[in-house]
Design a protein around this motif. Structure first.
Motif, PDB file in Angstrom:
ATOM      1  N   MET A  31     -20.141  49.966 -22.291  1.00 43.48           N
ATOM      2  CA  MET A  31     -21.374  50.350 -21.639  1.00 43.48           C
ATOM      3  C   MET A  31     -22.533  49.646 -22.357  1.00 43.48           C
ATOM      4  O   MET A  31     -22.585  49.648 -23.580  1.00 43.48           O
ATOM      5  CB  MET A  31     -21.540  51.868 -21.748  1.00 43.48           C
ATOM      6  N   THR A  32     -23.434  49.064 -21.592  1.00 37.87           N
ATOM      7  CA  THR A  32     -24.605  48.437 -22.194  1.00 37.87           C
ATOM      8  C   THR A  32     -25.565  49.518 -22.691  1.00 37.87           C
ATOM      9  O   THR A  32     -25.423  50.696 -22.343  1.00 37.87           O
ATOM     10  CB  THR A  32     -25.340  47.543 -21.180  1.00 37.87           C
ATOM     11  N   ASN A  33     -26.537  49.105 -23.484  1.00 33.98           N
ATOM     12  CA  ASN A  33     -27.529  50.072 -23.991  1.00 33.98           C
ATOM     13  C   ASN A  33     -28.294  50.729 -22.848  1.00 33.98           C
ATOM     14  O   ASN A  33     -28.582  51.924 -22.889  1.00 33.98           O
ATOM     15  CB  ASN A  33     -28.486  49.375 -24.948  1.00 33.98           C
ATOM     16  N   LYS A  34     -28.647  49.932 -21.835  1.00 33.32           N
ATOM     17  CA  LYS A  34     -29.371  50.472 -20.685  1.00 33.32           C
ATOM     18  C   LYS A  34     -28.513  51.503 -19.946  1.00 33.32           C
ATOM     19  O   LYS A  34     -28.996  52.583 -19.580  1.00 33.32           O
ATOM     20  CB  LYS A  34     -29.749  49.332 -19.731  1.00 33.32           C
ATOM     21  N   GLN A  35     -27.235  51.195 -19.748  1.00 34.21           N
ATOM     22  CA  GLN A  35     -26.328  52.133 -19.079  1.00 34.21           C
ATOM     23  C   GLN A  35     -26.155  53.403 -19.908  1.00 34.21           C
ATOM     24  O   GLN A  35     -26.170  54.505 -19.373  1.00 34.21           O
ATOM     25  CB  GLN A  35     -24.971  51.478 -18.834  1.00 34.21           C
ATOM     26  N   HIS A  69     -23.123  52.915  -9.971  1.00 34.12           N
ATOM     27  CA  HIS A  69     -23.642  52.387  -8.700  1.00 34.12           C
ATOM     28  C   HIS A  69     -25.070  51.841  -8.765  1.00 34.12           C
ATOM     29  O   HIS A  69     -25.461  51.053  -7.910  1.00 34.12           O
ATOM     30  CB  HIS A  69     -23.536  53.457  -7.619  1.00 34.12           C
ATOM     31  N   PHE A  70     -25.836  52.248  -9.756  1.00 34.66           N
ATOM     32  CA  PHE A  70     -27.222  51.818  -9.794  1.00 34.66           C
ATOM     33  C   PHE A  70     -27.590  51.005 -11.033  1.00 34.66           C
ATOM     34  O   PHE A  70     -28.620  50.347 -11.050  1.00 34.66           O
ATOM     35  CB  PHE A  70     -28.173  53.016  -9.686  1.00 34.66           C
ATOM     36  N   PHE A  71     -26.762  51.040 -12.082  1.00 28.11           N
ATOM     37  CA  PHE A  71     -27.118  50.366 -13.322  1.00 28.11           C
ATOM     38  C   PHE A  71     -26.029  49.441 -13.845  1.00 28.11           C
ATOM     39  O   PHE A  71     -26.012  49.106 -15.009  1.00 28.11           O
ATOM     40  CB  PHE A  71     -27.516  51.395 -14.384  1.00 28.11           C
ATOM     41  N   THR A  72     -25.106  49.062 -12.985  1.00 26.10           N
ATOM     42  CA  THR A  72     -24.093  48.088 -13.354  1.00 26.10           C
ATOM     43  C   THR A  72     -24.541  46.735 -12.819  1.00 26.10           C
ATOM     44  O   THR A  72     -24.908  46.647 -11.645  1.00 26.10           O
ATOM     45  CB  THR A  72     -22.729  48.478 -12.763  1.00 26.10           C
ATOM     46  N   PRO A  73     -24.522  45.713 -13.672  1.00 24.27           N
ATOM     47  CA  PRO A  73     -24.952  44.391 -13.195  1.00 24.27           C
ATOM     48  C   PRO A  73     -24.091  43.929 -12.009  1.00 24.27           C
ATOM     49  O   PRO A  73     -22.884  44.093 -12.010  1.00 24.27           O
ATOM     50  CB  PRO A  73     -24.733  43.482 -14.410  1.00 24.27           C
ATOM     51  N   LYS A  74     -24.754  43.360 -11.029  1.00 22.97           N
ATOM     52  CA  LYS A  74     -24.065  42.874  -9.835  1.00 22.97           C
ATOM     53  C   LYS A  74     -23.415  41.527 -10.148  1.00 22.97           C
ATOM     54  O   LYS A  74     -23.987  40.688 -10.815  1.00 22.97           O
ATOM     55  CB  LYS A  74     -25.060  42.707  -8.694  1.00 22.97           C
TER      56      LYS A  74
END
Length: 155
Positions: free
Chosen positions: A1-5, A148-153
């Motif tokens: 998980m990234t820091n933002k996630q 669904h909203f914070f995973t890089p596309k």
């Protein structure tokens, strides 16, 4: 998980658990009425703030230390990942539950008015409710939000 996630996940977990658990705690203590809802609403934002701050700056550090200790002797990346996820999940629940439940009892004035044995029952009841609420509602919803909203596309 990234820091933002991780930030969004922690924020949504804190928001969801505080919202549900503090409302349930107030209703179980005082019944369903306007005074209960007013009391809950007054303490809701400070409690979310305290829960998030404690989770992000204290509980996560303690949990990361315990994860490092629990996975120290493992060599398989799969085994490390599984054990880390299990330890992290359980320890965050216990650390957050114990501090936030005690905080709720403290601001509700229970320590002055409730016998110690009753406090133990309240803590046990709150732990069971927290496990259920977290497992059935808050964690799946927080995971959905992050996925669904914070995973890089990917293009």
């Amino acid at each position: 998980m990234t820091n933002k996630q991780r930030f969004v996940f922690t924020l949504s977990m804190s928001f969801g658990m505080v919202t549900i658990m503090s409302l349930l705690g107030n209703v179980l203590a005082k019944g369903w009425n306007a005074v209960t809802l007013t009391s809950w609403f007054i303490w809701w934002l400070p409690t979310v703030t305290i829960a998030f701050t404690y989770s992000w700056f204290v509980a996560a550090k303690i949990t990361n230390f315990l994860v490092a200790k629990a996975t120290k002797k493992l060599t398989s990346p799969t085994a490390v990942s599984r054990r880390a996820a299990g330890v992290r999940s359980r320890m965050m629940l216990l650390l957050m539950y114990s501090v936030m439940s005690t905080f709720g009892l403290l601001i509700g004035g229970a320590f002055q008015h409730v016998p110690f044995v009753a406090l133990l029952w309240i803590w046990a009841r709150s732990l069971i409710i927290a496990i259920i609420v977290r497992g059935l509602v808050v964690k799946p919803l927080s995971s959905f939000i992050v996925a669904h909203f914070f995973t890089p596309k990917q293009d």
